[in-house]
Motif scaffolding. Structure first.
Motif, mmCIF file in Angstrom:
data_model
loop_
_atom_site.group_PDB
_atom_site.id
_atom_site.type_symbol
_atom_site.label_atom_id
_atom_site.label_comp_id
_atom_site.label_asym_id
_atom_site.label_seq_id
_atom_site.Cartn_x
_atom_site.Cartn_y
_atom_site.Cartn_z
ATOM 1 N N TYR A 36 0.852 -1.189 0.000
ATOM 2 C CA TYR A 36 0.000 0.000 0.000
ATOM 3 C C TYR A 36 0.892 1.245 0.000
ATOM 4 O O TYR A 36 1.974 1.256 0.597
ATOM 5 C CB TYR A 36 -0.905 0.040 1.228
ATOM 6 N N GLN B 258 0.832 5.229 1.173
ATOM 7 C CA GLN B 258 0.103 6.187 1.995
ATOM 8 C C GLN B 258 0.765 7.555 1.895
ATOM 9 O O GLN B 258 1.838 7.786 2.460
ATOM 10 C CB GLN B 258 0.039 5.743 3.453
ATOM 11 N N GLN C 208 -3.454 11.093 4.026
ATOM 12 C CA GLN C 208 -4.440 10.258 3.331
ATOM 13 C C GLN C 208 -4.443 8.843 3.893
ATOM 14 O O GLN C 208 -3.547 8.454 4.635
ATOM 15 C CB GLN C 208 -4.113 10.200 1.830
ATOM 16 N N GLY C 209 -5.449 8.077 3.510
ATOM 17 C CA GLY C 209 -5.459 6.673 3.866
ATOM 18 C C GLY C 209 -4.608 5.873 2.892
ATOM 19 O O GLY C 209 -4.299 6.337 1.794
ATOM 20 N N PRO C 210 -4.199 4.665 3.258
ATOM 21 C CA PRO C 210 -3.396 3.828 2.362
ATOM 22 C C PRO C 210 -4.159 3.480 1.093
ATOM 23 O O PRO C 210 -5.374 3.279 1.119
ATOM 24 C CB PRO C 210 -3.134 2.572 3.194
ATOM 25 N N GLN C 211 -3.404 3.402 -0.019
ATOM 26 C CA GLN C 211 -3.987 3.006 -1.298
ATOM 27 C C GLN C 211 -3.316 1.734 -1.764
ATOM 28 O O GLN C 211 -2.091 1.615 -1.754
ATOM 29 C CB GLN C 211 -3.762 4.119 -2.339
ATOM 30 N N LEU D 213 4.644 6.978 2.511
ATOM 31 C CA LEU D 213 4.949 5.831 3.368
ATOM 32 C C LEU D 213 4.451 4.592 2.626
ATOM 33 O O LEU D 213 3.273 4.524 2.245
ATOM 34 C CB LEU D 213 4.241 5.972 4.710
ATOM 35 N N LEU E 152 3.615 0.758 2.780
ATOM 36 C CA LEU E 152 3.262 -0.233 3.788
ATOM 37 C C LEU E 152 3.129 -1.614 3.157
ATOM 38 O O LEU E 152 2.574 -1.758 2.071
ATOM 39 C CB LEU E 152 1.941 0.150 4.457
ATOM 40 N N PHE F 131 0.113 -5.290 9.349
ATOM 41 C CA PHE F 131 0.958 -4.320 8.674
ATOM 42 C C PHE F 131 2.312 -4.164 9.340
ATOM 43 O O PHE F 131 2.429 -4.242 10.570
ATOM 44 C CB PHE F 131 0.278 -2.949 8.653
ATOM 45 N N GLY F 132 3.329 -3.903 8.512
ATOM 46 C CA GLY F 132 4.617 -3.475 9.009
ATOM 47 C C GLY F 132 4.589 -1.970 9.277
ATOM 48 O O GLY F 132 3.581 -1.303 9.027
ATOM 49 N N ASP F 133 5.713 -1.439 9.769
ATOM 50 C CA ASP F 133 5.790 -0.016 10.077
ATOM 51 C C ASP F 133 6.111 0.843 8.850
ATOM 52 O O ASP F 133 6.143 2.066 8.941
ATOM 53 C CB ASP F 133 6.819 0.242 11.165
ATOM 54 N N ARG G 63 9.522 4.955 4.759
ATOM 55 C CA ARG G 63 9.237 6.349 4.432
ATOM 56 C C ARG G 63 10.151 6.750 3.284
ATOM 57 O O ARG G 63 11.361 6.824 3.450
ATOM 58 C CB ARG G 63 9.486 7.247 5.645
#
Lengths: 117, 114
Positions: A35, A37, A41-44, A88, A90, A108-110, A113
């Protein structure tokens, strides 16, 4: 047990360069999703892989590619980086991508960036 | 594009108060999930509610789902400073048979003031 691990944690690149991001799923998980992010915003959704096969791709250009290895780890590659790729990234894993996600949340991982200068 | 929208975009309350966040979505779903994200970290799964369920509890969390209105709410009771985070709802969308992706809203930024 270790959770989803991603490397590197931070990365700075310039426009036009190429980047490879890595993800190791939770032990026993065979499905990996990526994903993007963007800040605020939210993850895409970008990609989902299961048993080394691509099961789906989001609305991202061909500059984005991924693969999954026999040990279920995964790489996300982005070519010809643009400023807009700063985000970011993910990685998420789940037990069995062939089953409905109704029964298994993604872990999810961290993230990595990525900053493009 | 985002499937859902969270409301409000930002919420600031005092420690001990309850926090309610709402999520609306556009298409039919099999399930809806809520995730928490601390600043600069990954997402942590909180709760999953199936389309045939109306309410679900987990500790201080209460989630409701109204499929007729295509909306869900997340209630955090007796809030704590550690609850400060962004909260996202996510719905499932089929990729190929048996495989689905998560479609996230834009999130609610929750701040708990001591």
């Amino acid at each position: 047990d270790a959770g989803v691990t991603q490397s590197p944690t931070h990365l700075i690149k310039t426009r036009g360069q190429h980047v490879t991001l890595r993800c190791s799923p939770i032990s026993g998980h065979k499905s990996v999703s990526w994903y993007q992010q963007v800040l605020g915003q939210g993850p895409q959704f970008i990609f989902q892989y299961y048993e080394k096969e691509e099961r789906g791709r989001g609305n991202f250009p061909d500059r984005f590619s991924a693969r999954q290895f026999p040990n279920y780890s995964s790489e996300l590659n982005v070519n010809a980086l643009l400023l807009g790729d700063s985000a970011l990234y993910l990685c998420a894993s789940s037990l069995d991508g062939s089953l409905s996600l109704s029964n298994q949340p993604q872990h999810f991982g961290d993230g990595t960036r990525l900053s493009i200068l | 594009s985002q499937q859902g929208e969270e409301d409000p975009q930002a919420l600031s309350i005092q420690e001990g108060e309850n926090a309610t966040m709402n999520c609306s979505y556009k298409t039919s779903i099999n399930n809806l999930q809520w995730y928490r994200q601390n600043s600069g970290r990954g997402l942590v799964h909180l709760i999953l509610i199936r389309s045939n369920e109306r309410e679900k509890h987990s500790g201080r969390l209460r989630v409701t789902l109204d499929t007729s209105k295509k909306s869900s709410s997340l209630l955090i009771t007796a809030s704590r400073a550690a609850d400060t985070a962004s909260y996202f709802c996510a719905t499932d969308k089929e990729l190929i048979q048996g495989a689905q992706k998560l479609v996230f809203g834009q999130g609610t930024r929750l701040t708990i003031n001591p």
